[in-house]
Write a protein that holds these residues in place. Structure first.
Motif, PDB file in Angstrom:
ATOM      1  N   CYS A   1     -31.119 -25.325  -5.375  1.00 16.24           N
ATOM      2  CA  CYS A   1     -30.765 -25.595  -3.976  1.00 16.24           C
ATOM      3  C   CYS A   1     -30.175 -26.993  -3.814  1.00 16.24           C
ATOM      4  O   CYS A   1     -29.261 -27.195  -3.011  1.00 16.24           O
TER       5      CYS A   1
ATOM      6  N   HIS B   1     -26.694 -26.605  -4.839  1.00 23.26           N
ATOM      7  CA  HIS B   1     -25.942 -25.845  -3.833  1.00 23.26           C
ATOM      8  C   HIS B   1     -25.645 -26.699  -2.601  1.00 23.26           C
ATOM      9  O   HIS B   1     -24.551 -26.591  -2.027  1.00 23.26           O
ATOM     10  N   TYR B   2     -26.589 -27.545  -2.183  1.00 24.32           N
ATOM     11  CA  TYR B   2     -26.310 -28.442  -1.050  1.00 24.32           C
ATOM     12  C   TYR B   2     -25.264 -29.486  -1.423  1.00 24.32           C
ATOM     13  O   TYR B   2     -24.393 -29.816  -0.625  1.00 24.32           O
TER      14      TYR B   2
ATOM     15  N   THR C   1     -22.886 -29.070  -3.512  1.00 22.52           N
ATOM     16  CA  THR C   1     -21.630 -28.318  -3.513  1.00 22.52           C
ATOM     17  C   THR C   1     -21.136 -28.078  -2.088  1.00 22.52           C
ATOM     18  O   THR C   1     -19.947 -28.247  -1.797  1.00 22.52           O
ATOM     19  N   ALA C   2     -22.036 -27.693  -1.194  1.00 22.74           N
ATOM     20  CA  ALA C   2     -21.659 -27.448   0.200  1.00 22.74           C
ATOM     21  C   ALA C   2     -21.088 -28.711   0.830  1.00 22.74           C
ATOM     22  O   ALA C   2     -20.048 -28.666   1.507  1.00 22.74           O
TER      23      ALA C   2
ATOM     24  N   TRP D   1     -17.588 -29.418  -0.398  1.00 21.69           N
ATOM     25  CA  TRP D   1     -16.561 -28.599   0.253  1.00 21.69           C
ATOM     26  C   TRP D   1     -16.248 -29.110   1.648  1.00 21.69           C
ATOM     27  O   TRP D   1     -15.091 -29.147   2.067  1.00 21.69           O
TER      28      TRP D   1
ATOM     29  N   LYS E   1     -17.088 -21.700   1.975  1.00 20.89           N
ATOM     30  CA  LYS E   1     -17.671 -22.072   0.675  1.00 20.89           C
ATOM     31  C   LYS E   1     -19.021 -22.759   0.853  1.00 20.89           C
ATOM     32  O   LYS E   1     -19.953 -22.522   0.074  1.00 20.89           O
ATOM     33  N   ALA E   2     -19.157 -23.595   1.874  1.00 21.05           N
ATOM     34  CA  ALA E   2     -20.438 -24.249   2.152  1.00 21.05           C
ATOM     35  C   ALA E   2     -21.478 -23.203   2.554  1.00 21.05           C
ATOM     36  O   ALA E   2     -22.629 -23.248   2.105  1.00 21.05           O
TER      37      ALA E   2
ATOM     38  N   SER F   1     -22.602 -21.388  -0.512  1.00 21.64           N
ATOM     39  CA  SER F   1     -23.473 -22.236  -1.339  1.00 21.64           C
ATOM     40  C   SER F   1     -24.910 -22.190  -0.833  1.00 21.64           C
ATOM     41  O   SER F   1     -25.854 -22.065  -1.617  1.00 21.64           O
TER      42      SER F   1
ATOM     43  N   CYS G   1     -28.525 -20.703  -2.329  1.00 22.50           N
ATOM     44  CA  CYS G   1     -29.812 -21.414  -2.298  1.00 22.50           C
ATOM     45  C   CYS G   1     -30.893 -20.476  -1.791  1.00 22.50           C
ATOM     46  O   CYS G   1     -31.956 -20.338  -2.412  1.00 22.50           O
TER      47      CYS G   1
END
Length: 190
Positions: free
Chosen positions: A110, A113-114, A116-117, A120, A140-141, A144, A148
């Motif tokens: 997670c 993923h955050y 990555t978000a 973006w 995309k966010a 992501s 998570c």
């Protein structure tokens, strides 16, 4: 591949991406129109937005009604970014202080993923001022954070606050996507 489940997870979210890419095909919104309560109500009632959340979230900021629609989108993206950073900090803290070994990997996923978000969002509207890039960044966010959530499914002891944070962030991403799509659409000449 570092995370073999990523390919499987991405494939399971393809139908979600298709659903998220569908937006109304007509728009009478001009990016230079002044934001009023009536216009905000109209914008927030566009499916698939949660109108109560959208109206409450944007009305709570006193600058909302001093902006045009282009500025409103900038505010939405800025708020998405701010909440993303807060959620990332909370996720990192949770990953560091977690005592359940079954949650170590999902929490760190997670965190990724955050990150990555937020990445973006940073390269969307904030850096390009382009509606299409903003829409794509928001999708995309959203995906992501959905990944998570997927990693946390089936685990016990996941704080309800985390679920609420993820839901709030996804709703914000959805608002950013819908607004950028609405403001960028130009009907063909008749």
């Amino acid at each position: 591949m570092a995370f073999p489940c990523v390919k499987r997870n991405v494939i399971s979210f393809l139908p979600l991406l298709v659903l998220l890419s569908i937006t109304p095909l007509s728009s009478s919104f001009s990016p230079i129109a002044k934001v009023t309560k009536e216009l905000l109500n109209k914008l927030c009632s566009v499916p698939p937005l949660y109108s109560h959340f959208c109206i409450r979230w944007l009305s709570s900021d006193p600058t909302t009604f001093t902006l045009d629609l282009n500025g409103l989108l900038g505010l939405v993206v800025q708020k998405m970014q701010m909440v993303g950073y807060k959620n990332l900090a909370a996720m990192k803290e949770l990953a560091k202080t977690n005592t359940d070994p079954k949650l170590n990997t999902p929490y760190w996923h997670c965190v990724v993923h955050y990150e990555t978000a937020i990445y973006w969002i940073d390269i969307g509207f904030l850096s390009t001022r382009d509606y299409l890039a903003t829409s794509q960044a928001a999708v995309k966010a959203f995906v992501s954070i959905s990944l998570c959530e997927y990693n946390l499914q089936g685990h016990e002891n996941v704080p309800s606050d985390l679920t609420r944070r993820n839901l709030t962030f996804k709703r914000m991403c959805n608002i950013g996507r819908v607004f950028s799509d609405l403001f960028s659409y130009r009907p063909p000449p008749v």
